[in-house]
Design an enzyme around this catalytic site. Structure first.
Site, short mmCIF file in Angstrom:
data_model
loop_
_atom_site.label_atom_id
_atom_site.label_comp_id
_atom_site.label_asym_id
_atom_site.label_seq_id
_atom_site.Cartn_x
_atom_site.Cartn_y
_atom_site.Cartn_z
N ARG A 140 -9.95 -36.84 43.36
CA ARG A 140 -9.72 -36.83 41.34
C ARG A 140 -11.05 -36.20 41.55
O ARG A 140 -11.85 -36.58 40.81
CB ARG A 140 -9.68 -37.84 41.19
CG ARG A 140 -8.49 -38.92 41.58
CD ARG A 140 -6.69 -38.20 41.29
NE ARG A 140 -6.43 -39.09 40.97
CZ ARG A 140 -4.29 -38.62 40.54
NH1 ARG A 140 -4.64 -36.87 40.77
NH2 ARG A 140 -3.69 -39.45 41.15
N ALA A 179 1.82 -42.31 41.90
CA ALA A 179 2.48 -41.41 40.93
C ALA A 179 2.18 -40.32 40.48
O ALA A 179 2.05 -39.96 40.88
CB ALA A 179 1.49 -42.28 39.37
N GLU A 215 8.65 -39.42 43.01
CA GLU A 215 6.79 -39.63 43.84
C GLU A 215 6.72 -40.62 45.25
O GLU A 215 5.69 -40.78 45.57
CB GLU A 215 6.13 -40.22 42.88
CG GLU A 215 5.74 -39.33 41.43
CD GLU A 215 5.78 -37.75 41.84
OE1 GLU A 215 4.15 -37.92 42.77
OE2 GLU A 215 6.13 -36.47 40.96
N GLU A 256 4.58 -38.95 48.05
CA GLU A 256 3.53 -39.77 48.33
C GLU A 256 3.42 -40.19 49.42
O GLU A 256 1.94 -40.34 50.25
CB GLU A 256 2.61 -39.97 46.98
CG GLU A 256 2.23 -38.74 46.11
CD GLU A 256 1.69 -39.80 44.80
OE1 GLU A 256 1.00 -40.60 44.85
OE2 GLU A 256 1.66 -38.74 43.63
N GLU A 283 -0.01 -40.43 26.70
CA GLU A 283 0.72 -40.31 28.26
C GLU A 283 0.95 -41.57 28.18
O GLU A 283 0.62 -42.93 27.78
CB GLU A 283 -0.87 -39.68 29.15
CG GLU A 283 0.13 -40.05 30.43
CD GLU A 283 -0.88 -40.16 31.24
OE1 GLU A 283 -0.53 -40.02 32.85
OE2 GLU A 283 -2.19 -40.29 31.00
N GLU A 303 1.85 -28.66 47.19
CA GLU A 303 1.36 -27.71 47.86
C GLU A 303 -0.43 -28.33 47.63
O GLU A 303 -1.44 -27.84 48.57
CB GLU A 303 1.07 -26.56 47.99
CG GLU A 303 1.11 -25.74 46.42
CD GLU A 303 1.61 -24.13 46.57
OE1 GLU A 303 0.57 -23.50 45.66
OE2 GLU A 303 2.32 -23.82 47.52
N GLU A 363 -1.91 -30.86 47.28
CA GLU A 363 -2.25 -32.57 47.43
C GLU A 363 -2.74 -32.82 49.00
O GLU A 363 -1.41 -32.61 49.60
CB GLU A 363 -0.95 -33.23 46.70
CG GLU A 363 -0.39 -33.34 45.46
CD GLU A 363 0.82 -34.47 45.36
OE1 GLU A 363 0.23 -35.54 44.69
OE2 GLU A 363 1.58 -34.18 46.05
#
Length: 180
Positions: free
Chosen positions: A63, A75, A92, A96, A119, A138, A140
């Site tokens: 992150r 997520a 997701e 993921e 959000e 691409e 991640e």
């Protein structure tokens, strides 16, 4: 008190892919004006993937805002305004973790940063996981980790997990499904 606070103007300062940054001019109860920052988020969904053994599949990813790797529940952002959260969460999950599920149940909804951002993240529990294949974006790079609820709670209370949606979701899952 809140009925006496009024937005006079909202000005778009910058529009990104997921966020819009706005400057709001607000009138306060004493009649003065103040400038407030506001971030509009296009929306997201998350999932707590529960294996047949009762463990949770987590994702570890870098992150940039924190300049480190984090351990989180899977997520991602909605593909389009109004996309149902359950559809996004299922997508997701597969992208993921490399697992899919047709057995999703709503758990909680989290507003991640209510002071300045809208959000909204509905969170689902996924069971009856079926192996598929990871299909990352691409940009991640994700490692999947399998953890017990007790391991995750320990990481939360040691400060090793700090992501708000993950903390809220793991503790809600534990409270709802692991009753003594």
């Amino acid at each position: 008190m809140a009925e006496h606070i009024k937005r006079i103007e909202r000005k778009l300062v910058y529009q990104g892919n997921i966020l819009g940054f706005y400057e709001d001019t607000m009138q306060t109860p004493d009649g003065k004006t103040a400038k407030w920052d506001f971030l509009h988020h296009k929306g997201a969904a998350a999932v707590v993937p529960v294996t047949d053994k009762g463990t949770i599949l987590m994702v570890e990813q870098y992150r940039p805002a924190l300049e480190r790797f984090t351990l989180e529940i899977p997520a991602g952002a909605l593909d389009a305004p109004g996309e149902p959260g359950e559809i996004c969460a299922a997508r997701e999950l597969e992208e993921e973790t490399g697992y899919r599920s047709d057995d999703l149940e709503w758990l909680i909804t989290v507003h991640t940063a209510v002071a300045f951002c809208d959000e909204k993240v509905p969170v689902y529990v996924a069971r009856n996981l079926v192996a598929s294949r990871q299909n990352l974006d691409e940009d991640e790079f994700i490692d999947v980790k399998e953890c017990t609820v007790e391991e995750l709670k320990e990481k939360i209370f040691k400060g090793e997990i700090e992501d708000s949606k993950t903390i809220a979701s793991i503790l809600a899952y534990d409270a709802k499904y692991n009753k003594a």
